[in-house]
Motif scaffolding. Structure first.
Motif, mmCIF file in Angstrom:
data_model
loop_
_atom_site.group_PDB
_atom_site.id
_atom_site.type_symbol
_atom_site.label_atom_id
_atom_site.label_comp_id
_atom_site.label_asym_id
_atom_site.label_seq_id
_atom_site.Cartn_x
_atom_site.Cartn_y
_atom_site.Cartn_z
ATOM 1 N N SER A 114 0.938 -1.415 -0.263
ATOM 2 C CA SER A 114 0.117 0.177 0.293
ATOM 3 C C SER A 114 0.891 1.031 0.142
ATOM 4 O O SER A 114 2.033 1.555 0.513
ATOM 5 C CB SER A 114 -0.996 0.163 1.323
ATOM 6 N N ALA A 115 0.291 2.717 -0.241
ATOM 7 C CA ALA A 115 1.143 3.998 -0.248
ATOM 8 C C ALA A 115 0.367 4.410 0.216
ATOM 9 O O ALA A 115 -1.188 4.320 0.827
ATOM 10 C CB ALA A 115 1.399 4.185 -1.351
ATOM 11 N N GLU A 116 0.672 5.300 0.710
ATOM 12 C CA GLU A 116 -0.438 7.167 1.843
ATOM 13 C C GLU A 116 0.364 8.061 1.022
ATOM 14 O O GLU A 116 1.563 7.998 1.026
ATOM 15 C CB GLU A 116 -0.465 7.103 3.135
ATOM 16 N N ILE A 117 0.075 9.468 1.426
ATOM 17 C CA ILE A 117 0.469 10.433 1.026
ATOM 18 C C ILE A 117 -0.134 11.604 2.044
ATOM 19 O O ILE A 117 -0.962 11.445 2.831
ATOM 20 C CB ILE A 117 -1.261 10.438 -0.342
ATOM 21 N N PHE A 118 1.030 12.293 2.317
ATOM 22 C CA PHE A 118 0.915 13.146 3.222
ATOM 23 C C PHE A 118 0.842 14.656 2.866
ATOM 24 O O PHE A 118 1.495 15.022 2.164
ATOM 25 C CB PHE A 118 2.275 13.423 3.927
ATOM 26 N N ASP A 119 -0.549 15.334 3.139
ATOM 27 C CA ASP A 119 -0.452 16.159 2.693
ATOM 28 C C ASP A 119 -0.264 16.931 3.316
ATOM 29 O O ASP A 119 -0.637 17.702 4.670
ATOM 30 C CB ASP A 119 -2.626 16.460 3.331
ATOM 31 N N PRO A 120 0.158 18.036 2.951
ATOM 32 C CA PRO A 120 0.981 19.112 3.443
ATOM 33 C C PRO A 120 0.555 20.704 3.882
ATOM 34 O O PRO A 120 0.567 21.266 5.159
ATOM 35 C CB PRO A 120 2.089 19.821 2.103
ATOM 36 N N ASN A 121 -0.606 20.668 3.328
ATOM 37 C CA ASN A 121 -1.994 21.518 3.579
ATOM 38 C C ASN A 121 -2.712 21.722 5.127
ATOM 39 O O ASN A 121 -2.340 21.974 6.438
ATOM 40 C CB ASN A 121 -2.505 22.522 2.357
ATOM 41 N N PHE A 130 -8.784 2.941 3.805
ATOM 42 C CA PHE A 130 -8.635 2.839 4.913
ATOM 43 C C PHE A 130 -8.935 1.244 4.561
ATOM 44 O O PHE A 130 -10.579 1.411 4.495
ATOM 45 C CB PHE A 130 -8.304 2.770 5.989
ATOM 46 N N ASN A 131 -8.598 -0.243 5.071
ATOM 47 C CA ASN A 131 -9.342 -1.678 5.365
ATOM 48 C C ASN A 131 -9.250 -1.451 7.245
ATOM 49 O O ASN A 131 -8.358 -1.258 7.864
ATOM 50 C CB ASN A 131 -8.395 -2.705 4.863
ATOM 51 N N THR A 132 -10.616 -1.386 7.601
ATOM 52 C CA THR A 132 -11.175 -1.142 8.748
ATOM 53 C C THR A 132 -10.931 -2.601 9.449
ATOM 54 O O THR A 132 -11.156 -3.017 10.495
ATOM 55 C CB THR A 132 -12.347 -1.145 9.630
ATOM 56 N N ASP A 133 -10.559 -3.809 8.660
ATOM 57 C CA ASP A 133 -10.729 -5.201 8.226
ATOM 58 C C ASP A 133 -9.109 -5.354 9.425
ATOM 59 O O ASP A 133 -8.836 -5.862 9.992
ATOM 60 C CB ASP A 133 -10.910 -6.090 8.048
ATOM 61 N N THR A 134 -8.091 -4.908 7.920
ATOM 62 C CA THR A 134 -7.047 -5.131 8.723
ATOM 63 C C THR A 134 -5.934 -3.921 9.112
ATOM 64 O O THR A 134 -4.822 -4.133 9.347
ATOM 65 C CB THR A 134 -6.037 -5.362 7.170
ATOM 66 N N LEU A 135 -6.417 -2.885 9.074
ATOM 67 C CA LEU A 135 -5.917 -2.026 9.779
ATOM 68 C C LEU A 135 -4.915 -1.325 9.575
ATOM 69 O O LEU A 135 -4.150 -1.410 10.351
ATOM 70 C CB LEU A 135 -5.624 -1.881 11.824
ATOM 71 N N ARG A 136 -5.276 -1.642 8.178
ATOM 72 C CA ARG A 136 -3.818 -1.293 7.306
ATOM 73 C C ARG A 136 -4.991 -0.668 5.859
ATOM 74 O O ARG A 136 -5.651 -0.728 5.719
ATOM 75 C CB ARG A 136 -3.255 -1.894 6.901
ATOM 76 N N CYS A 137 -4.101 0.391 5.128
ATOM 77 C CA CYS A 137 -4.488 0.828 3.798
ATOM 78 C C CYS A 137 -4.971 0.104 2.930
ATOM 79 O O CYS A 137 -4.077 -1.405 2.727
ATOM 80 C CB CYS A 137 -3.083 1.972 3.215
ATOM 81 N N ASN A 138 -5.718 -0.357 2.280
ATOM 82 C CA ASN A 138 -5.886 -1.287 1.352
ATOM 83 C C ASN A 138 -4.952 -1.258 0.013
ATOM 84 O O ASN A 138 -3.997 0.155 -0.055
ATOM 85 C CB ASN A 138 -7.406 -0.624 0.595
ATOM 86 N N ASN A 187 3.832 -11.044 -4.417
ATOM 87 C CA ASN A 187 2.248 -10.500 -4.520
ATOM 88 C C ASN A 187 1.496 -9.807 -3.922
ATOM 89 O O ASN A 187 0.624 -9.936 -3.971
ATOM 90 C CB ASN A 187 1.738 -11.313 -5.870
ATOM 91 N N GLN A 188 2.332 -10.458 -2.416
ATOM 92 C CA GLN A 188 0.797 -10.316 -0.985
ATOM 93 C C GLN A 188 1.378 -10.248 -0.608
ATOM 94 O O GLN A 188 2.854 -10.514 -0.459
ATOM 95 C CB GLN A 188 0.546 -11.703 -1.228
ATOM 96 N N PRO A 189 0.596 -9.299 0.665
ATOM 97 C CA PRO A 189 2.156 -8.807 2.150
ATOM 98 C C PRO A 189 2.500 -9.810 2.510
ATOM 99 O O PRO A 189 3.532 -9.924 3.652
ATOM 100 C CB PRO A 189 0.516 -8.129 2.644
ATOM 101 N N GLN A 190 2.406 -10.987 2.500
ATOM 102 C CA GLN A 190 2.434 -11.968 3.490
ATOM 103 C C GLN A 190 4.140 -12.923 2.792
ATOM 104 O O GLN A 190 4.394 -13.839 3.625
ATOM 105 C CB GLN A 190 1.547 -13.193 3.938
#
Length: 439
Positions: free
Chosen positions: A340-347, A357-365, A398-401
């Motif tokens: 996954s990836a995420e972006i920091f918004d400087p504003n 966000f995935n509420t089941d895995t508690l990580r970004c999709n 290919n997978q996180p595991q």
């Protein structure tokens, strides 16, 4: 023999991997081509990929570049030395300095990369005009896991790392392109550091942050500022709030924090590397660190942080987990490699997942085409892919595991569509390699 905990980027003494990695046959895709005058020549805006540990248990001399026009990887002239965990930095128009690193066999098992060979002091210059490399004088000491920062003077600051005796270094040196030589700085850093951070500040000084301090899993929250005018290091006014190694350190260019440095993620502790999803800000004016009130959506170490054209910061991939160390060796690791990836918004000063966000895995999709840690990320500043980011190689699957597979895959992040797209793979798998946009 050394063992690298890939999860957090810490070096630890370990047990030699089974089998003889020096006598195993070399796959055709890892054989470096003969050095000749007929090597393929990259153009300005292409990305040079050098070194790394391949899938056949050895470090690489084979060099290639991503051709923007054709959008594929092309083999160019081989490097003089094979290396992984070294540094590459564009020092002038058409030239890239390749320095240090580890040379020998490599074996990846679970989250551990075991290395058999030597840390090297060799350095060379790759010239895109010829597609070939030429040797320069060696560094004053062998190093791997160090930082290399281009100064306003054109010199390169080389700081910290691990030497050939298994010692983490506090020393630093300067490379002068005018002479082709390395010379020690006037003093050492305030701490020993490997897999630390280094960021060029707006005034020309360099911020050095955190890192692992020894082979027993200890990290530091100390930081130094290097002053090129005095050629000296000085500790910052305060230490970081968290101990960190294998984190990212990024100068912000927009919003209320413009001109300040964001230090994000990593792992820290003593004999146990705890995953960290926090970020903090360094203010060059005050010399102080302060925690951000917002957190990454998942813990990341050995990830990448890339400042995009609009001033936002792309944080991609990495390892999300913790590592225990006993007696100088890995004794347990728990976690996943991120896709996954995420972006920091400087504003807004918030971190936002690229596709939610995935509420089941508690990580970004999942947004990336592969789960990867220890990859490279290069922003195109010119050419048809300008403003986009090339992400290549690393350890993952290919997978996180997925556990410990060097990758040949690559992908491109397009900020306009906020999406990742697979591109043609590299000609060989690589982890702990370097990537440099050519001028």
């Amino acid at each position: 023999m050394l063992s690298l905990v890939a999860a957090i980027g810490c070096i630890n003494e370990g047990v030699a991997p089974s089998g003889d990695s020096t006598t195993a046959s070399i796959p055709l895709d890892e054989i470096a081509p003969p050095r000749s005058a007929n090597a393929a020549k990259p153009a300005p805006g292409d990305v040079l990929i050098a070194g790394g540990a391949g899938a056949s248990l050895r470090t690489l001399a084979k060099t290639e570049f991503f051709d923007q026009a054709a959008q594929k990887f092309v083999v160019t002239g081989s490097a003089i030395s094979n290396r992984a965990g070294g540094a590459a930095i564009a020092i002038a128009s058409s030239k890239v300095l390749l320095a240090g690193g580890f040379s020998g066999g490599a074996s990846i098992n679970h989250f551990t990369l075991s290395l058999e060979g030597n840390v090297v002091s060799a350095a060379e210059i790759f010239d895109e005009a010829t597609g070939s490399s030429s040797a320069v004088s060696e560094m004053t000491v062998p190093r791997m896991g160090f930082t290399a920062t281009l100064l306003a003077s054109g010199k390169v600051l080389i700081a910290g790392g691990l030497d050939n005796n298994g010692s983490v270094l506090a020393s630093a040196e300067l490379y002068d392109p005018a002479t082709g030589k390395f010379t020690p700085t006037s003093n050492t850093m305030s701490d020993h550091r490997v897999f630390h951070g280094a960021t060029l500040l707006p005034g020309g000084k360099v911020l050095i942050t955190g890192g692992a301090t020894n082979l027993f899993g200890d990290t530091t929250n100390s930081a130094d500022v290097y002053d090129p005018a005095a050629n000296t290091f000085t500790p910052t006014g305060t230490a970081m709030d968290h101990q960190r190694a294998a984190h990212t350190s990024t100068i912000l260019k927009a919003g209320p924090l413009a001109g300040k440095v964001m230090i994000a993620g990593g792992g820290g502790g003593s004999s146990f590397f705890l995953k960290d999803s926090s970020a903090e800000i360094y203010d060059p004016a005050s010399g102080q660190f302060g925690l951000l009130t917002s957190f990454l959506n998942e813990a990341r170490s050995m990830h990448t942080a890339t400042v995009l054209d609009d001033g936002s910061v792309l944080l991609a991939g990495g390892f999300n987990g913790s590592v225990a160390i006993a007696g100088g060796a890995l004794s347990g690791a728990s976690g996943v490699i991120s896709n996954s990836a995420e972006i920091f918004d400087p504003n807004s000063m918030e971190f936002n997942c690229v596709v939610g966000f995935n509420t089941d895995t508690l990580r970004c999709n999942q947004s990336m085409t592969s789960a990867r840690a220890g990859q490279t990320a290069t922003l195109f500043t010119t050419g048809k892919l300008r403003k986009q980011v090339l992400i290549a190689g690393g350890i993952g699957g290919n997978q996180p595991q997925a556990k410990g597979t060097p990758l040949s895959s690559a992908e491109i992040f397009n900020p306009a569509s906020s999406s990742f797209t697979a591109t043609s793979p590299m000609t060989t798998s690589r982890a702990l390699h370097t990537a440099s946009e050519l001028r």
